[in-house]
Scaffold this motif. Structure first.
Motif, PDB file in Angstrom:
ATOM      1  N   ARG A  88       4.669 -15.530  58.590  1.00  0.00           N
ATOM      2  CA  ARG A  88       5.454 -15.443  57.187  1.00  0.00           C
ATOM      3  C   ARG A  88       4.276 -15.855  56.340  1.00  0.00           C
ATOM      4  O   ARG A  88       3.950 -16.978  56.357  1.00  0.00           O
ATOM      5  CB  ARG A  88       6.436 -16.461  57.345  1.00  0.00           C
ATOM      6  N   TYR A  90       3.939 -15.175  52.961  1.00  0.00           N
ATOM      7  CA  TYR A  90       4.300 -15.303  51.622  1.00  0.00           C
ATOM      8  C   TYR A  90       5.278 -16.748  51.651  1.00  0.00           C
ATOM      9  O   TYR A  90       6.399 -16.716  52.020  1.00  0.00           O
ATOM     10  CB  TYR A  90       5.156 -14.174  50.805  1.00  0.00           C
ATOM     11  N   PRO A  91       4.635 -17.613  50.798  1.00  0.00           N
ATOM     12  CA  PRO A  91       5.518 -18.905  50.864  1.00  0.00           C
ATOM     13  C   PRO A  91       6.736 -18.937  50.067  1.00  0.00           C
ATOM     14  O   PRO A  91       7.678 -19.640  50.229  1.00  0.00           O
ATOM     15  CB  PRO A  91       4.386 -20.027  50.213  1.00  0.00           C
ATOM     16  N   ASP A  92       6.718 -18.080  49.011  1.00  0.00           N
ATOM     17  CA  ASP A  92       8.064 -17.933  48.185  1.00  0.00           C
ATOM     18  C   ASP A  92       8.734 -19.245  47.882  1.00  0.00           C
ATOM     19  O   ASP A  92       9.850 -19.531  48.019  1.00  0.00           O
ATOM     20  CB  ASP A  92       9.019 -17.238  49.148  1.00  0.00           C
ATOM     21  N   THR A  93       7.815 -20.135  47.026  1.00  0.00           N
ATOM     22  CA  THR A  93       8.403 -21.210  46.537  1.00  0.00           C
ATOM     23  C   THR A  93       9.460 -21.061  44.971  1.00  0.00           C
ATOM     24  O   THR A  93       9.828 -22.022  44.752  1.00  0.00           O
ATOM     25  CB  THR A  93       7.195 -22.219  46.124  1.00  0.00           C
TER      26      THR A  93
END
Length: 168
Positions: A88, A90-93
């Motif tokens: 995964r 993209y950390p998508d924070t």
């Protein structure tokens, strides 16, 4: 994205075990010596491979570590996920929503990035799931059959050189 050294260490362990005589588990101390890591750190690496079902730990005086399945059934994806977890990128924070005050363009941008990185993850997963440890070993050694040896007592070079001398 850069994988940790744990992936390289996991691959080295699989190479050692794939060429290890099936009747003799490879001693954990020998693996830690060859990898240049402490025995306690070696146990952490091995534990990740055990949990993923790639290796088994054999207790006892003559114990150690062995492959849990055929080397042709172990993929790079198996090893990567054992060491790193699921791929995964993209950390998508939620930073996009925060930075751009949750406007419609922020939402669209966030969805776009999720989609792009998700596709990248799928491509990596697809690729790494097709590359087996057996394929890499055979190509790396230039042999169609993998040699077997007892890493507790000998090295790969010793065995391959001896086989080549016997062939002459």
């Amino acid at each position: 994205m850069q994988l940790t050294k744990g992936v390289e260490q996991g691959i080295c362990i699989i190479v050692l075990l794939a060429t290890q005589q099936s009747s003799a588990p490879l001693a954990s101390d020998e693996i830690s010596r060859r990898l240049g890591v402490s025995p306690s750190y070696m146990k952490k690496i091995t534990r990740k491979l055990v949990v993923q079902g790639i290796v088994v730990s054999v207790p006892g005086n003559n114990g150690g570590v062995s492959l849990a399945k055929a080397v042709s059934d172990i993929t790079l994806l198996d090893i990567i996920e054992a060491m790193e977890g699921p791929i995964r990128m993209y950390p998508d924070t939620g930073l996009i929503s925060l930075a751009f005050q949750k406007g419609k363009y922020a939402q669209r941008g966030q969805e776009l990035l999720r989609s792009v990185f998700s596709q990248g993850d799928r491509l990596l997963i697809e690729y790494f799931s097709k590359v087996t440890a057996a394929d890499l070993l055979k190509e790396g050694l230039g042999m169609s059959d993998l040699p077997t040896l007892n890493w507790n007592r000998e090295t790969l070079s010793d065995v391959i050189d001896k086989e080549q001398d016997d062939f002459k």
